[in-house]
Design a protein around this motif. Structure first.
Motif, PDB file in Angstrom:
ATOM      1  N   LYS A   1       1.509  14.375 -17.502  1.00  0.00           N
ATOM      2  CA  LYS A   1       1.092  14.329 -18.954  1.00  0.00           C
ATOM      3  C   LYS A   1       1.667  13.187 -19.528  1.00  0.00           C
ATOM      4  CE  LYS A   1      -0.361  18.836 -20.459  1.00  0.00           C
ATOM      5  NZ  LYS A   1      -0.590  19.732 -21.641  1.00  0.00           N
ATOM      6  N   LEU A   2       0.725  12.484 -20.559  1.00  0.00           N
ATOM      7  CA  LEU A   2       1.208  11.335 -21.257  1.00  0.00           C
ATOM      8  C   LEU A   2       0.521  11.205 -22.495  1.00  0.00           C
ATOM      9  CD1 LEU A   2       2.439   8.477 -21.446  1.00  0.00           C
ATOM     10  CD2 LEU A   2       0.187   7.639 -20.534  1.00  0.00           C
ATOM     11  N   HIS A   3       1.270  11.518 -23.625  1.00  0.00           N
ATOM     12  CA  HIS A   3       0.941  11.796 -24.882  1.00  0.00           C
ATOM     13  C   HIS A   3      -0.062  12.892 -25.042  1.00  0.00           C
ATOM     14  CE1 HIS A   3       2.650   8.007 -26.181  1.00  0.00           C
ATOM     15  NE2 HIS A   3       2.166   7.186 -25.325  1.00  0.00           N
ATOM     16  N   GLY A   4       0.110  14.046 -24.489  1.00  0.00           N
ATOM     17  CA  GLY A   4      -0.641  15.430 -24.336  1.00  0.00           C
ATOM     18  C   GLY A   4      -1.977  15.366 -23.635  1.00  0.00           C
ATOM     19  N   TYR A   5      -2.163  14.143 -22.980  1.00  0.00           N
ATOM     20  CA  TYR A   5      -3.342  14.100 -21.798  1.00  0.00           C
ATOM     21  C   TYR A   5      -2.558  13.881 -20.393  1.00  0.00           C
ATOM     22  CZ  TYR A   5      -5.855  12.398 -25.979  1.00  0.00           C
ATOM     23  OH  TYR A   5      -6.613  12.345 -27.346  1.00  0.00           O
ATOM     24  N   ARG A   6      -3.291  14.793 -19.674  1.00  0.00           N
ATOM     25  CA  ARG A   6      -3.259  14.724 -18.255  1.00  0.00           C
ATOM     26  C   ARG A   6      -3.692  13.958 -17.272  1.00  0.00           C
ATOM     27  NH1 ARG A   6      -0.709  18.761 -15.881  1.00  0.00           N
ATOM     28  NH2 ARG A   6      -1.163  20.412 -17.422  1.00  0.00           N
ATOM     29  N   LEU A   7      -2.946  13.130 -16.694  1.00  0.00           N
ATOM     30  CA  LEU A   7      -3.518  11.904 -16.043  1.00  0.00           C
ATOM     31  C   LEU A   7      -3.876  12.302 -14.859  1.00  0.00           C
ATOM     32  CD1 LEU A   7      -0.256   9.412 -16.355  1.00  0.00           C
ATOM     33  CD2 LEU A   7      -2.340   9.481 -17.381  1.00  0.00           C
TER      34      LEU A   7
ATOM     35  N   GLU B   1       0.958  -1.293  -0.085  1.00  0.00           N
ATOM     36  CA  GLU B   1      -0.002   0.147  -0.278  1.00  0.00           C
ATOM     37  C   GLU B   1       1.090   1.342  -0.003  1.00  0.00           C
ATOM     38  OE1 GLU B   1      -3.699   2.020   0.313  1.00  0.00           O
ATOM     39  OE2 GLU B   1      -3.168  -0.028  -0.109  1.00  0.00           O
ATOM     40  N   ARG B   2       1.804   1.281   0.810  1.00  0.00           N
ATOM     41  CA  ARG B   2       2.726   2.354   0.622  1.00  0.00           C
ATOM     42  C   ARG B   2       3.447   2.612  -0.301  1.00  0.00           C
ATOM     43  NH1 ARG B   2       6.091   0.269   4.075  1.00  0.00           N
ATOM     44  NH2 ARG B   2       7.594  -0.344   2.789  1.00  0.00           N
ATOM     45  N   THR B   3       3.762   1.696  -1.241  1.00  0.00           N
ATOM     46  CA  THR B   3       4.372   1.931  -2.759  1.00  0.00           C
ATOM     47  C   THR B   3       3.015   2.645  -3.519  1.00  0.00           C
ATOM     48  OG1 THR B   3       5.951   0.371  -2.272  1.00  0.00           O
ATOM     49  CG2 THR B   3       5.416   0.954  -4.575  1.00  0.00           C
ATOM     50  N   ALA B   4       1.936   2.044  -3.435  1.00  0.00           N
ATOM     51  CA  ALA B   4       0.942   2.420  -4.233  1.00  0.00           C
ATOM     52  C   ALA B   4       0.536   3.956  -4.066  1.00  0.00           C
ATOM     53  CB  ALA B   4      -0.477   1.681  -4.045  1.00  0.00           C
ATOM     54  N   GLU B   5       0.712   4.391  -2.769  1.00  0.00           N
ATOM     55  CA  GLU B   5       0.454   5.698  -2.494  1.00  0.00           C
ATOM     56  C   GLU B   5       1.530   6.609  -3.272  1.00  0.00           C
ATOM     57  OE1 GLU B   5       0.206   5.755   1.655  1.00  0.00           O
ATOM     58  OE2 GLU B   5      -1.989   4.811   1.761  1.00  0.00           O
ATOM     59  N   LYS B   6       2.798   6.184  -3.042  1.00  0.00           N
ATOM     60  CA  LYS B   6       3.932   7.011  -3.722  1.00  0.00           C
ATOM     61  C   LYS B   6       3.610   7.002  -5.300  1.00  0.00           C
ATOM     62  CE  LYS B   6       7.300   5.728  -0.428  1.00  0.00           C
ATOM     63  NZ  LYS B   6       8.643   5.140  -0.346  1.00  0.00           N
ATOM     64  N   VAL B   7       3.147   5.893  -5.814  1.00  0.00           N
ATOM     65  CA  VAL B   7       2.943   5.760  -7.347  1.00  0.00           C
ATOM     66  C   VAL B   7       1.879   6.841  -7.759  1.00  0.00           C
ATOM     67  CG1 VAL B   7       2.034   4.458  -9.003  1.00  0.00           C
ATOM     68  CG2 VAL B   7       3.813   3.650  -7.809  1.00  0.00           C
ATOM     69  N   ILE B   8       0.680   6.807  -6.689  1.00  0.00           N
ATOM     70  CA  ILE B   8      -0.489   7.781  -7.209  1.00  0.00           C
ATOM     71  C   ILE B   8       0.353   9.262  -7.264  1.00  0.00           C
ATOM     72  CG2 ILE B   8      -2.438   8.804  -6.091  1.00  0.00           C
ATOM     73  CD1 ILE B   8      -3.161   5.698  -5.322  1.00  0.00           C
ATOM     74  N   ARG B   9       0.963   9.811  -6.038  1.00  0.00           N
ATOM     75  CA  ARG B   9       1.541  10.943  -5.878  1.00  0.00           C
ATOM     76  C   ARG B   9       2.340  11.393  -7.068  1.00  0.00           C
ATOM     77  NH1 ARG B   9       2.077   9.569  -0.608  1.00  0.00           N
ATOM     78  NH2 ARG B   9       4.239   9.071  -0.610  1.00  0.00           N
ATOM     79  N   SER B  10       3.200  10.375  -7.517  1.00  0.00           N
ATOM     80  CA  SER B  10       4.195  10.876  -8.526  1.00  0.00           C
ATOM     81  C   SER B  10       3.666  10.856  -9.904  1.00  0.00           C
ATOM     82  CB  SER B  10       5.047   9.586  -8.572  1.00  0.00           C
ATOM     83  OG  SER B  10       4.988   8.473  -8.990  1.00  0.00           O
ATOM     84  N   LEU B  11       2.546  10.315 -10.052  1.00  0.00           N
ATOM     85  CA  LEU B  11       1.899  10.193 -11.582  1.00  0.00           C
ATOM     86  C   LEU B  11       0.634  11.149 -11.671  1.00  0.00           C
ATOM     87  CD1 LEU B  11       1.757   6.181 -12.573  1.00  0.00           C
ATOM     88  CD2 LEU B  11       3.377   8.076 -13.397  1.00  0.00           C
ATOM     89  N   ASN B  12       0.159  11.424 -10.669  1.00  0.00           N
ATOM     90  CA  ASN B  12      -1.118  12.158 -10.719  1.00  0.00           C
ATOM     91  C   ASN B  12      -0.735  13.606 -11.054  1.00  0.00           C
ATOM     92  OD1 ASN B  12      -3.942  13.118 -10.525  1.00  0.00           O
ATOM     93  ND2 ASN B  12      -3.470  13.942  -8.248  1.00  0.00           N
ATOM     94  N   GLY B  13      -1.435  14.035 -12.311  1.00  0.00           N
ATOM     95  CA  GLY B  13      -1.209  15.496 -13.011  1.00  0.00           C
ATOM     96  C   GLY B  13       0.053  15.451 -13.941  1.00  0.00           C
TER      97      GLY B  13
END
Length: 92
Positions: A50-56, A36-48
């Motif tokens: 951009k991927l191929h011009g789209y904001r995640l 769970e701790r790693t999942a929360e870090k992944v969420i924080r690092s990817l949220n917002g």
């Protein structure tokens, strides 16, 4: 699949949702990351990001069926279902 800095991707699914009425398409990815701790870090690092011009928009999954009757109250006191009608959903 192990992650670079610890943790594991246990499962990953892509969901394509087509709104038949409007012709709009949404793509959703569901990823199970442990611990769970790693999942929360992944969420924080990817949220917002951009991927191929789209904001995640990355967030923890919440089961909407847990709402009473699948409905929520609107500000004017009416109840409305959060689900949209006439959708085609494909999962890969």
């Amino acid at each position: 699949m192990p992650l670079k800095k610890g943790g594991t991707v246990a499962k990953c699914s892509l969901i394509r949702i087509l709104d038949v009425d409007s012709g709009g398409v949404e793509i959703h990815g569901l990823v199970d990351v442990y611990p769970e701790r790693t999942a929360e870090k992944v969420i924080r690092s990817l949220n917002g990001k951009k991927l191929h011009g789209y904001r995640l928009s990355v967030r923890k999954w919440a089961d909407r069926t847990l709402m009473v009757g699948g409905k929520k109250k609107l500000p004017d006191g009416q109840t409305a279902c959060k689900r949209r009608r006439n959708l085609e959903i494909s999962i890969t």
